[in-house]
Design a protein around this motif. Structure first.
Motif, PDB file in Angstrom:
ATOM      1  N   LEU A 122       0.741  -1.229   0.011  1.00  0.00           N
ATOM      2  CA  LEU A 122      -0.010   0.077   0.154  1.00  0.00           C
ATOM      3  C   LEU A 122       0.676   1.383   0.084  1.00  0.00           C
ATOM      4  CD1 LEU A 122      -2.703  -1.084   2.596  1.00  0.00           C
ATOM      5  CD2 LEU A 122      -3.035  -0.948   0.144  1.00  0.00           C
ATOM      6  N   GLY A 123       1.921   1.053   0.617  1.00  0.00           N
ATOM      7  CA  GLY A 123       2.922   2.422   0.758  1.00  0.00           C
ATOM      8  C   GLY A 123       2.834   2.802   2.137  1.00  0.00           C
ATOM      9  N   ALA A 124       3.756   3.219   2.717  1.00  0.00           N
ATOM     10  CA  ALA A 124       3.855   3.404   4.288  1.00  0.00           C
ATOM     11  C   ALA A 124       2.673   4.699   4.578  1.00  0.00           C
ATOM     12  CB  ALA A 124       5.089   4.155   4.808  1.00  0.00           C
ATOM     13  N   ASP A 125       2.548   5.727   3.782  1.00  0.00           N
ATOM     14  CA  ASP A 125       1.614   6.800   4.174  1.00  0.00           C
ATOM     15  C   ASP A 125       0.183   6.286   3.908  1.00  0.00           C
ATOM     16  OD1 ASP A 125       3.769   8.668   4.751  1.00  0.00           O
ATOM     17  OD2 ASP A 125       3.744   9.523   2.755  1.00  0.00           O
ATOM     18  N   ALA A 126       0.096   5.571   2.779  1.00  0.00           N
ATOM     19  CA  ALA A 126      -1.393   5.051   2.618  1.00  0.00           C
ATOM     20  C   ALA A 126      -1.867   4.040   3.491  1.00  0.00           C
ATOM     21  CB  ALA A 126      -1.433   4.307   1.238  1.00  0.00           C
ATOM     22  N   ALA A 127      -0.806   3.040   4.339  1.00  0.00           N
ATOM     23  CA  ALA A 127      -1.195   2.252   5.009  1.00  0.00           C
ATOM     24  C   ALA A 127      -1.606   2.979   6.213  1.00  0.00           C
ATOM     25  CB  ALA A 127      -0.146   1.097   5.414  1.00  0.00           C
ATOM     26  N   LYS A 128      -0.743   3.967   6.850  1.00  0.00           N
ATOM     27  CA  LYS A 128      -0.980   4.537   7.884  1.00  0.00           C
ATOM     28  C   LYS A 128      -2.344   5.413   7.930  1.00  0.00           C
ATOM     29  CE  LYS A 128       0.955   8.002  11.195  1.00  0.00           C
ATOM     30  NZ  LYS A 128       1.499   9.236  11.119  1.00  0.00           N
ATOM     31  N   ARG A 129      -2.498   5.970   6.805  1.00  0.00           N
ATOM     32  CA  ARG A 129      -3.985   6.854   6.559  1.00  0.00           C
ATOM     33  C   ARG A 129      -5.155   5.711   6.734  1.00  0.00           C
ATOM     34  NH1 ARG A 129      -1.155   9.320   2.684  1.00  0.00           N
ATOM     35  NH2 ARG A 129      -2.636   8.336   1.056  1.00  0.00           N
ATOM     36  N   LEU A 130      -4.927   4.535   6.016  1.00  0.00           N
ATOM     37  CA  LEU A 130      -6.042   3.809   5.839  1.00  0.00           C
ATOM     38  C   LEU A 130      -6.375   3.208   7.206  1.00  0.00           C
ATOM     39  CD1 LEU A 130      -8.203   1.929   4.291  1.00  0.00           C
ATOM     40  CD2 LEU A 130      -6.159   0.317   3.929  1.00  0.00           C
ATOM     41  N   THR A 131      -5.364   2.817   8.087  1.00  0.00           N
ATOM     42  CA  THR A 131      -5.340   2.405   9.421  1.00  0.00           C
ATOM     43  C   THR A 131      -6.149   3.315  10.523  1.00  0.00           C
ATOM     44  OG1 THR A 131      -3.577   0.902   9.221  1.00  0.00           O
ATOM     45  CG2 THR A 131      -4.448   1.506  11.432  1.00  0.00           C
ATOM     46  N   GLU A 132      -5.741   4.615  10.176  1.00  0.00           N
ATOM     47  CA  GLU A 132      -6.396   5.772  10.879  1.00  0.00           C
ATOM     48  C   GLU A 132      -7.649   6.031  10.408  1.00  0.00           C
ATOM     49  OE1 GLU A 132      -3.581   8.946  10.074  1.00  0.00           O
ATOM     50  OE2 GLU A 132      -2.241   8.296  11.727  1.00  0.00           O
ATOM     51  N   ASP A 133      -7.925   5.948   9.371  1.00  0.00           N
ATOM     52  CA  ASP A 133      -9.497   6.210   8.935  1.00  0.00           C
ATOM     53  C   ASP A 133     -10.463   4.990   9.382  1.00  0.00           C
ATOM     54  OD1 ASP A 133      -8.664   8.491   7.468  1.00  0.00           O
ATOM     55  OD2 ASP A 133      -8.870   7.573   5.427  1.00  0.00           O
ATOM     56  N   LEU A 134      -9.861   3.802   9.138  1.00  0.00           N
ATOM     57  CA  LEU A 134     -10.570   2.614   9.633  1.00  0.00           C
ATOM     58  C   LEU A 134     -10.933   2.744  11.149  1.00  0.00           C
ATOM     59  CD1 LEU A 134      -9.111  -0.150   7.439  1.00  0.00           C
ATOM     60  CD2 LEU A 134     -11.081   0.819   7.285  1.00  0.00           C
ATOM     61  N   ASN A 135     -10.001   3.105  12.017  1.00  0.00           N
ATOM     62  CA  ASN A 135     -10.164   3.179  13.425  1.00  0.00           C
ATOM     63  C   ASN A 135     -11.196   4.377  13.631  1.00  0.00           C
ATOM     64  OD1 ASN A 135      -8.673   1.510  15.014  1.00  0.00           O
ATOM     65  ND2 ASN A 135      -6.838   2.537  14.017  1.00  0.00           N
ATOM     66  N   ALA A 136     -10.893   5.582  13.231  1.00  0.00           N
ATOM     67  CA  ALA A 136     -12.135   6.686  13.269  1.00  0.00           C
ATOM     68  C   ALA A 136     -13.454   6.279  12.672  1.00  0.00           C
ATOM     69  CB  ALA A 136     -11.602   7.681  12.668  1.00  0.00           C
TER      70      ALA A 136
END
Length: 144
Positions: A122-136
């Motif tokens: 996914l790429g580091a930034d996309a993986a981090k954003r996806l995880t944050e978005d899914l948590n929220a």
């Protein structure tokens, strides 16, 4: 023959979340296979090892599962001699065994491997954003 009307699947959160869930579950199961544990059991052991004596109630909350599901998980891990329970009044506390402690590094490595694997895709930034978005998003949906 008319064209199949399947466009709704691409805009449906239910379908998309389940599709993502299946893909990440497959990866997680592959990475955790060397431990002999499912990913959920591995994460449960990590929590117990990180906070020996954690209550079953707190474990269920942290893993976002029902208390009855957690009880089944703990039953299985207890049968494998990876955790033990101790009653303290009405509260049930969970402790790691020596056997669990010995598995801990391989569990952590499986978790790192999983993270590295999806981050590489996914790429580091996309993986981090996806995880944050899914948590929220999960937090919002769970409240309603």
């Amino acid at each position: 023959m008319p064209a199949l009307d399947d466009g709704f699947l691409q805009t449906c959160l239910f379908f998309t979340a389940n599709r993502l869930g299946r893909a990440i579950t497959k990866m997680a199961e592959e990475e955790f296979a060397p431990t002999g544990l499912s990913p959920m059991y591995g994460y449960l052991i990590r929590l117990v090892a990180g906070a020996p004596g954690i209550s079953q109630k707190e474990l269920a909350e942290k893993l976002s599962i029902t208390p009855s599901t957690l009880t089944r998980f703990v039953d299985k891990l207890e049968a494998k001699r990876l955790v033990e329970r101790k009653g303290q009044g009405k509260t049930v506390l969970v402790y790691p065994t020596k056997k669990a402690e010995e598995l801990l590094e391989s569990i952590r490595q499986a978790s790192r491997n999983l993270h590295d694997r999806y981050e590489a895709l996914l790429g580091a930034d996309a993986a981090k954003r996806l995880t944050e978005d899914l948590n929220a998003s999960s937090a919002l949906l769970e409240r309603h």
